[in-house]
Structure formats: structure tokens, C-alpha cells
Design a protein around this motif. Structure first.
Motif, PDB file in Angstrom:
ATOM      1  N   TYR A   1       0.812  -1.224   0.000  1.00 33.89           N
ATOM      2  CA  TYR A   1       0.000   0.000   0.000  1.00 33.89           C
ATOM      3  C   TYR A   1       0.846   1.275   0.000  1.00 33.89           C
ATOM      4  CZ  TYR A   1       1.178   0.521   4.936  1.00 33.89           C
ATOM      5  OH  TYR A   1       1.867   0.679   6.110  1.00 33.89           O
ATOM      6  N   ASP A   2       2.084   1.191   0.524  1.00 36.39           N
ATOM      7  CA  ASP A   2       2.933   2.376   0.618  1.00 36.39           C
ATOM      8  C   ASP A   2       3.753   2.615  -0.650  1.00 36.39           C
ATOM      9  OD1 ASP A   2       4.353   0.040   1.040  1.00 36.39           O
ATOM     10  OD2 ASP A   2       5.767   0.942   2.451  1.00 36.39           O
ATOM     11  N   LYS A   3       3.528   1.774  -1.651  1.00 41.26           N
ATOM     12  CA  LYS A   3       4.242   1.921  -2.923  1.00 41.26           C
ATOM     13  C   LYS A   3       3.233   2.211  -4.038  1.00 41.26           C
ATOM     14  CE  LYS A   3       7.366  -1.793  -1.433  1.00 41.26           C
ATOM     15  NZ  LYS A   3       6.526  -2.273  -0.304  1.00 41.26           N
ATOM     16  N   LYS A   4       3.720   2.511  -5.214  1.00 42.95           N
ATOM     17  CA  LYS A   4       2.840   2.702  -6.356  1.00 42.95           C
ATOM     18  C   LYS A   4       2.316   1.336  -6.794  1.00 42.95           C
ATOM     19  CE  LYS A   4       2.468   4.941 -10.860  1.00 42.95           C
ATOM     20  NZ  LYS A   4       3.146   5.798 -11.864  1.00 42.95           N
ATOM     21  N   ILE A   5       1.012   1.184  -6.795  1.00 48.48           N
ATOM     22  CA  ILE A   5       0.399  -0.083  -7.175  1.00 48.48           C
ATOM     23  C   ILE A   5      -0.093   0.026  -8.609  1.00 48.48           C
ATOM     24  CG2 ILE A   5      -1.541  -1.646  -6.742  1.00 48.48           C
ATOM     25  CD1 ILE A   5      -1.291  -1.040  -3.793  1.00 48.48           C
ATOM     26  N   LYS A   6       0.426  -0.847  -9.474  1.00 44.15           N
ATOM     27  CA  LYS A   6       0.065  -0.842 -10.885  1.00 44.15           C
ATOM     28  C   LYS A   6      -0.944  -1.940 -11.169  1.00 44.15           C
ATOM     29  CE  LYS A   6       4.607   0.897 -12.335  1.00 44.15           C
ATOM     30  NZ  LYS A   6       5.807   0.624 -13.174  1.00 44.15           N
ATOM     31  N   LEU A   7      -1.916  -1.599 -11.977  1.00 50.68           N
ATOM     32  CA  LEU A   7      -2.974  -2.550 -12.302  1.00 50.68           C
ATOM     33  C   LEU A   7      -2.419  -3.824 -12.910  1.00 50.68           C
ATOM     34  CD1 LEU A   7      -6.000  -3.167 -12.484  1.00 50.68           C
ATOM     35  CD2 LEU A   7      -6.004  -2.011 -14.711  1.00 50.68           C
ATOM     36  N   ASN A   8      -1.440  -3.690 -13.786  1.00 54.13           N
ATOM     37  CA  ASN A   8      -0.881  -4.859 -14.456  1.00 54.13           C
ATOM     38  C   ASN A   8      -0.199  -5.810 -13.480  1.00 54.13           C
ATOM     39  OD1 ASN A   8       1.840  -5.979 -16.078  1.00 54.13           O
ATOM     40  ND2 ASN A   8      -0.111  -6.194 -17.164  1.00 54.13           N
ATOM     41  N   ASP A   9       0.454  -5.247 -12.465  1.00 47.22           N
ATOM     42  CA  ASP A   9       1.125  -6.090 -11.468  1.00 47.22           C
ATOM     43  C   ASP A   9       0.115  -6.932 -10.700  1.00 47.22           C
ATOM     44  OD1 ASP A   9       3.569  -5.075 -12.205  1.00 47.22           O
ATOM     45  OD2 ASP A   9       3.602  -3.541 -10.628  1.00 47.22           O
ATOM     46  N   VAL A  10      -1.034  -6.327 -10.377  1.00 46.65           N
ATOM     47  CA  VAL A  10      -2.046  -7.032  -9.595  1.00 46.65           C
ATOM     48  C   VAL A  10      -2.777  -8.061 -10.450  1.00 46.65           C
ATOM     49  CG1 VAL A  10      -4.090  -6.774  -8.151  1.00 46.65           C
ATOM     50  CG2 VAL A  10      -2.331  -4.999  -8.143  1.00 46.65           C
ATOM     51  N   SER A  11      -3.170  -7.660 -11.646  1.00 49.69           N
ATOM     52  CA  SER A  11      -3.910  -8.583 -12.508  1.00 49.69           C
ATOM     53  C   SER A  11      -3.075  -9.811 -12.868  1.00 49.69           C
ATOM     54  CB  SER A  11      -4.380  -7.876 -13.776  1.00 49.69           C
ATOM     55  OG  SER A  11      -3.281  -7.372 -14.519  1.00 49.69           O
ATOM     56  N   SER A  12      -1.764  -9.609 -13.031  1.00 48.98           N
ATOM     57  CA  SER A  12      -0.901 -10.744 -13.376  1.00 48.98           C
ATOM     58  C   SER A  12      -0.770 -11.728 -12.212  1.00 48.98           C
ATOM     59  CB  SER A  12       0.484 -10.251 -13.804  1.00 48.98           C
ATOM     60  OG  SER A  12       1.137  -9.577 -12.741  1.00 48.98           O
ATOM     61  N   LEU A  13      -0.923 -11.238 -10.987  1.00 51.38           N
ATOM     62  CA  LEU A  13      -0.850 -12.120  -9.818  1.00 51.38           C
ATOM     63  C   LEU A  13      -1.946 -13.180  -9.847  1.00 51.38           C
ATOM     64  CD1 LEU A  13      -0.146  -9.700  -6.822  1.00 51.38           C
ATOM     65  CD2 LEU A  13       1.378 -11.483  -7.683  1.00 51.38           C
ATOM     66  N   VAL A  14      -3.079 -12.816 -10.421  1.00 52.09           N
ATOM     67  CA  VAL A  14      -4.210 -13.745 -10.452  1.00 52.09           C
ATOM     68  C   VAL A  14      -4.460 -14.259 -11.871  1.00 52.09           C
ATOM     69  CG1 VAL A  14      -5.326 -12.842  -8.388  1.00 52.09           C
ATOM     70  CG2 VAL A  14      -5.801 -11.770 -10.584  1.00 52.09           C
ATOM     71  N   SER A  15      -3.442 -14.117 -12.714  1.00 53.13           N
ATOM     72  CA  SER A  15      -3.464 -14.671 -14.078  1.00 53.13           C
ATOM     73  C   SER A  15      -4.643 -14.161 -14.902  1.00 53.13           C
ATOM     74  CB  SER A  15      -3.478 -16.208 -14.026  1.00 53.13           C
ATOM     75  OG  SER A  15      -2.374 -16.705 -13.299  1.00 53.13           O
ATOM     76  N   MET A  16      -4.837 -12.840 -14.860  1.00 56.06           N
ATOM     77  CA  MET A  16      -5.915 -12.231 -15.626  1.00 56.06           C
ATOM     78  C   MET A  16      -5.384 -11.005 -16.366  1.00 56.06           C
ATOM     79  SD  MET A  16      -9.007 -12.355 -12.783  1.00 56.06           S
ATOM     80  CE  MET A  16     -10.337 -12.070 -13.965  1.00 56.06           C
ATOM     81  N   GLY A  17      -6.049 -10.644 -17.460  1.00 54.98           N
ATOM     82  CA  GLY A  17      -5.755  -9.401 -18.123  1.00 54.98           C
ATOM     83  C   GLY A  17      -6.312  -8.236 -17.337  1.00 54.98           C
ATOM     84  N   ASP A  18      -5.851  -7.023 -17.629  1.00 65.51           N
ATOM     85  CA  ASP A  18      -6.264  -5.857 -16.860  1.00 65.51           C
ATOM     86  C   ASP A  18      -7.775  -5.644 -16.891  1.00 65.51           C
ATOM     87  OD1 ASP A  18      -3.604  -5.541 -16.397  1.00 65.51           O
ATOM     88  OD2 ASP A  18      -3.367  -3.681 -17.552  1.00 65.51           O
TER      89      ASP A  18
END
Length: 283
Positions: free
Chosen positions: A191-208
Motif C-alpha cells: 500500500y505504501d508503494k505505487k500499485i500498478k494494475l498490471n502487477d495485480v492482474s498478473s498475480l491472479v493470471s488475468m488481463g487488466d
């Protein structure tokens, strides 16, 4: 840590489960179960998730969770141990269709409201701990009778807030809940860093785009609304517990732009950070 359906083992001595939980942390993941749950935090602090609601919690937090409403508590790493009082019961605690009887109409109304999650206000919950402990230590018959009396008493309380937003429908798909749990853990760690949508979506094996649709469908709010809600709750905690400047708190909570932080704070708290701090210290 995987989200999961939790199978609650029935007590061999009672019609429901009533116990004190003590450990180094709250280790239950994002989960759901058909049983209702009443949880009082004796010791600990962190972030509480109920449905699509995310809020900080601390000692005195008193919540009623409805049947199959996903939830979990994530305690702060700064706390050495945690303690809670927990009651779990099925909708046939007094037999089939007991809630249809007129004597229990108030309890039925309470449990219907619990489908959205109920947070009892601190002004009320600070006086309930001893009553909860007394029930736990009673013999099975007295425990059951006094627990039903407790539910009747809670049904008369108006000092509470519901937690999930209107229109929220929990997703009980195990695969979906596993993904949500992964996202929760990622936000908590970053939460204290810049959170990018692509980083999160890739964690759950999904496109943005697929991830955004999935998250909105699951929690009835966008992913970045969730992130900002999480960050603002942490900012509130720092405003209350520290003497740090607002700008420092904003940056520590992951905001690179101070004006954007102020706009988000106003959106979620309906006041400025300084007004919030002043109001809290007047309590």
C-alpha cells in the motif's frame, strides 16, 4: 494463504460454538461459512474485511457477520498477540424454523441485517465484554439460554452501522475468493508503494480489463477505490496515534500527490485530515 469455505466443527457439548481465540495473530484467510458469527476483539489491531468493506479495527471492535458473508481480520505486525471472543451458530440452533415463531421476530430481524455485516459502535460495545465472557463460562443449558437473550438484547440496539454497501452480493466461488485473498495480501504488503494494475492482474493470471470486471463484480467497487479506502483507513490510524505531519502520513500511505490525498480523504471521511484529527481528540 488461500481463501476458502470454512467447515466449522460443531461443539460436542453445546448447540453452538463459543470460545476465546488467543494467538500471535489472526491467521484465518478471506473465508465464508453458513454459520453466523459474532466477534469481539479483546486485544489486537489491524484491518477488518467484511464483504466489500475495509476498515481498521482495534480492541473493542464488535461485529456480527451474516451467513456466507466473506470476512477476515488482518492484524498489524506491530501487535505481539491477539485475543477475541467468538460465537458461531447455525440457523437451526433451536431447531428448524425457530425464527418463524413470534417470540423470535426481533432476532430474525437482527440476523437479516447481519447479511450486510453489523458493526456495533464503541460507545455500546465497550460495556459488552464481561457479558460475553460470562456466557462462555456457563454450563451448556445456561449458555444457550443466555446467548439467545444476548441476541434479543442486540436486536434492540440502534447504535450500529452496517458494513457492506447496497447491492453487494458475495461471490462464493472458491476460485474467485482465492483471487480476492491474493489481492488483499498484495495491497496490505504494498500500500505504501505505487500499485500498478498490471502487477495485480498478473498475480491472479488475468488481463487488466478482465481483472477490473472481476473485482467490480466481486466487491461492488473498483479495485482502485478499494486501494484508496485501504490507504485512507491507515491514514486515519496515523492521524489518531501519531504527531506526524499530514504530508508525511500521505506519503507513508502511498500517495505521491498531496492534493489527491486530500480529495480521497474528503471522499471517504467527509472531512479534511486536520478536522478528522480534531474531532477524534474531542471524543
Amino acid at each position: 494463504m488461500k481463501a476458502q469455505f470454512e467447515k466449522i466443527a460443531a461443539s460436542s457439548l453445546s448447540s453452538f460454538n463459543a470460545f476465546i481465540y488467543e494467538d500471535k495473530n489472526f491467521d484465518a484467510p478471506w473465508h465464508f461459512h453458513p454459520e453466523y458469527e459474532l466477534t469481539y476483539i479483546v486485544k489486537g489491531e489491524g484491518i477488518r474485511y467484511v464483504g466489500n468493506n475495509v476498515q481498521k479495527f482495534e480492541a473493542g471492535d464488535f461485529v456480527l457477520i451474516g451467513s456466507n458473508l466473506p470476512h477476515c481480520w488482518k492484524d498489524s505486525n506491530s501487535v505481539t498477540d491477539v485475543k477475541s471472543i467468538v460465537f458461531q451458530w447455525s440457523d437451526n440452533i433451536l431447531g428448524d424454523n425457530w425464527l418463524k415463531n413470534n417470540e423470535f421476530k426481533n432476532i430474525k430481524h437482527l440476523l437479516n441485517k447481519a447479511n450486510k455485516g453489523i458493526l456495533f459502535n464503541p460507545s455500546f460495545s465497550k460495556n459488552i465484554e464481561s457479558r460475553l465472557k460470562t456466557i462462555i463460562n456457563q454450563n451448556p443449558l445456561d449458555k444457550l439460554l443466555n446467548f439467545i437473550k444476548l441476541l434479543e438484547y442486540l436486536s434492540s440496539v440502534n447504535d450500529f452501522n452496517t458494513l457492506t454497501s447496497d447491492g453487494f452480493t458475495p461471490s462464493l466461488n472458491l476460485k474467485a475468493n482465492k483471487r480476492i485473498d491474493i489481492v488483499y495480501d498484495y495491497v496490505q504488503a504494498n500500500y505504501d508503494k505505487k500499485i500498478k494494475l498490471n502487477d495485480v492482474s498478473s498475480l491472479v493470471s488475468m488481463g487488466d480489463e478482465a481483472f477490473c470486471r472481476f473485482f467490480k463484480k466481486s466487491l461492488s467497487k473498483s479495485f482502485f477505490t478499494f486501494v484508496n479506502e485501504y490507504r485512507i483507513n491507515l491514514a486515519c490510524k496515523l492521524l489518531i496515534e501519531s504527531n506526524k505531519q499530514v504530508s508525511q502520513i500521505a506519503y507513508e500511505c502511498g500517495y505521491e500527490s498531496l492534493p489527491f490525498f486530500y480529495r480521497q480523504f474528503q471522499k471517504f471521511m467527509d472531512c479534511s485530515p486536520l478536522v478528522f484529527k480534531k474531532m477524534y481528540h474531542k471524543l
